[in-house]
Design an enzyme around this catalytic site. Structure first.
Site, short mmCIF file in Angstrom:
data_model
loop_
_atom_site.label_atom_id
_atom_site.label_comp_id
_atom_site.label_asym_id
_atom_site.label_seq_id
_atom_site.Cartn_x
_atom_site.Cartn_y
_atom_site.Cartn_z
N GLN A 104 1.04 -1.17 -0.04
CA GLN A 104 -0.02 -0.10 -0.09
C GLN A 104 0.95 1.06 -0.14
OE1 GLN A 104 -3.29 -0.53 2.96
NE2 GLN A 104 -1.80 -1.97 3.72
N ASN A 105 2.17 1.04 0.20
CA ASN A 105 2.93 1.98 0.22
C ASN A 105 3.12 2.62 -1.12
OD1 ASN A 105 3.25 1.63 2.89
ND2 ASN A 105 5.08 0.49 2.87
N ASP A 107 6.17 4.75 -1.58
CA ASP A 107 7.49 5.34 -1.28
C ASP A 107 8.63 4.82 -2.40
OD1 ASP A 107 8.10 3.00 -0.13
OD2 ASP A 107 7.70 3.96 1.77
N HIS A 122 -1.74 1.31 -3.98
CA HIS A 122 -2.07 2.82 -4.09
C HIS A 122 -1.27 3.64 -4.96
CE1 HIS A 122 -4.07 1.68 0.07
NE2 HIS A 122 -4.55 1.25 -0.88
N CYS A 134 -4.84 12.27 -20.18
CA CYS A 134 -4.61 12.23 -21.56
C CYS A 134 -3.81 11.07 -22.15
CB CYS A 134 -3.91 13.62 -22.18
SG CYS A 134 -2.22 13.70 -21.78
N CYS A 151 1.70 19.00 -18.35
CA CYS A 151 1.72 18.00 -19.23
C CYS A 151 2.04 18.43 -20.37
CB CYS A 151 0.35 17.32 -19.28
SG CYS A 151 0.11 16.00 -20.59
N THR A 192 0.62 -2.75 8.71
CA THR A 192 -0.47 -2.03 8.13
C THR A 192 -1.71 -2.25 9.32
OG1 THR A 192 -2.15 -2.11 6.47
CG2 THR A 192 -1.23 -4.00 6.72
N SER A 193 -2.17 -1.05 9.57
CA SER A 193 -2.99 -0.92 10.52
C SER A 193 -4.43 -1.73 9.75
CB SER A 193 -3.47 0.53 10.91
OG SER A 193 -4.18 1.26 9.88
N ASN A 217 4.13 -6.80 13.34
CA ASN A 217 3.39 -5.36 13.81
C ASN A 217 3.75 -5.23 15.17
OD1 ASN A 217 2.02 -3.18 14.36
ND2 ASN A 217 0.83 -3.53 12.32
#
Ligand code: NAD
Length: 246
Positions: A104-105, A107, A122, A134, A151, A192-193, A217
């Protein structure tokens, strides 16, 4: 309750004897790289509501302001390096026949550590794409792009390639993640929460399909779905698991 060392052995054994492994990571996997998590004590958006920044509505209302915030985040992330947990997951990929890392990171630290078989559910912050869709998309790893970029094809604004609130997740990635959770013999949930769906539901899908579910965790959350909980930091636990595997 088995001690952590015993649980590390249990996870290592399970991984060693499995051909299909899926891993779900969240912000906690990057915490030891210095990337703040969202909901931890040093929440990235503490004092600033994420809903105010990470949506198309927010961007259209104040494109320069939202861009400024992302530029600040890119600058922060550019200084972060993969931690031993990222490295261990990249190594795990080479040891398992059928492997998928679902993150889900946004980075880019898993790729920086060498992970290849992965899905960024994500999106990623280093991709820029046209806000009008476009079709223009580019990878730009520059730590700072002070002025909101345009763009080159249609001159509309460019936006970060992350999935904003209210947007759909990439369909192909979602299908891959779901398939991996369904087929996994071991499903590992790291940092992850598990509050953001559909990623949060993948552990349940895996467990219902027969996987052994493990969670790493310091504040475990997957109580109902998890077979074994390894309470602690992924950057400390994952390298030990890899070491025990061989
Ligand atoms: P979250 O902040 O909601 O939860 C982080 C979880 O990680 C918590 O349960 C916490 O106890 C755990 N954790 C903290 N340090 C850890 C460590 N060293 N090892 C293992 N676990 C640790 O994050 P989330 O569940 O990923 O959901 C937040 C959303 O925010 C996601 O959609 C994600 O895309 C986004 N986000 C991404 C980044 C990033 O790219 N690094 C950072 C913050 C948020």
């Amino acid at each position: 309750m088995a001690e952590l060392a015993e649980k590390i052995e249990i996870l290592a054994d399970a991984l060693r004897s499995s051909q299909r492994v899926a891993v779900l990571t969240g912000a906690g996997a990057s915490q030891e790289s210095g990337v703040p998590t969202f909901r931890g004590a040093e929440g990235l958006w503490k004092g600033k509501n994420p809903m105010e920044m990470a949506s198309m509505e927010a961007f259209l209302a104040d494109p320069a302001g939202v861009w400024e915030w992302y530029d600040w985040r890119r600058g922060q992330l550019a200084q972060c390096k993969p931690n031993p947990g990222h490295v261990a997951l990249a190594e795990l990929e080479s040891k398992v026949e059928d492997f998928l890392l679902v993150t889900q990171n946004v980075d880019g630290l898993h790729q920086a550590a060498g992970s290849k078989k992965m899905v960024e559910l994500h999106g990623d912050i280093w991709t820029l794409k046209c806000v009008k869709e476009c079709g223009y998309k580019t990878l730009n790893k520059s730590p700072s792009i002070a002025k909101l970029p345009r763009c080159p094809t249609c001159e509309e604004y460019l936006r970060p390639g992350v999935v904003w609130f209210g947007e759909s997740l990439p369909e192909e990635g979602l299908i891959q993640a779901h398939a991996a959770a369904t087929q996994a013999e071991v499903f590992l949930v790291v940092g992850t929460s598990a509050v953001v769906f559909p990623a949060a539901g993948l552990a349940t899908v895996a467990r219902r399909s027969g996987a052994k579910v493990f969670e790493i965790n310091p504040y475990p959350v997957q109580k109902k779905t998890t077979t074994v909980v390894l309470k602690g930091l992924s950057g400390e636990i994952l390298p030990q698991v890899l070491e025990k595997m061989y």
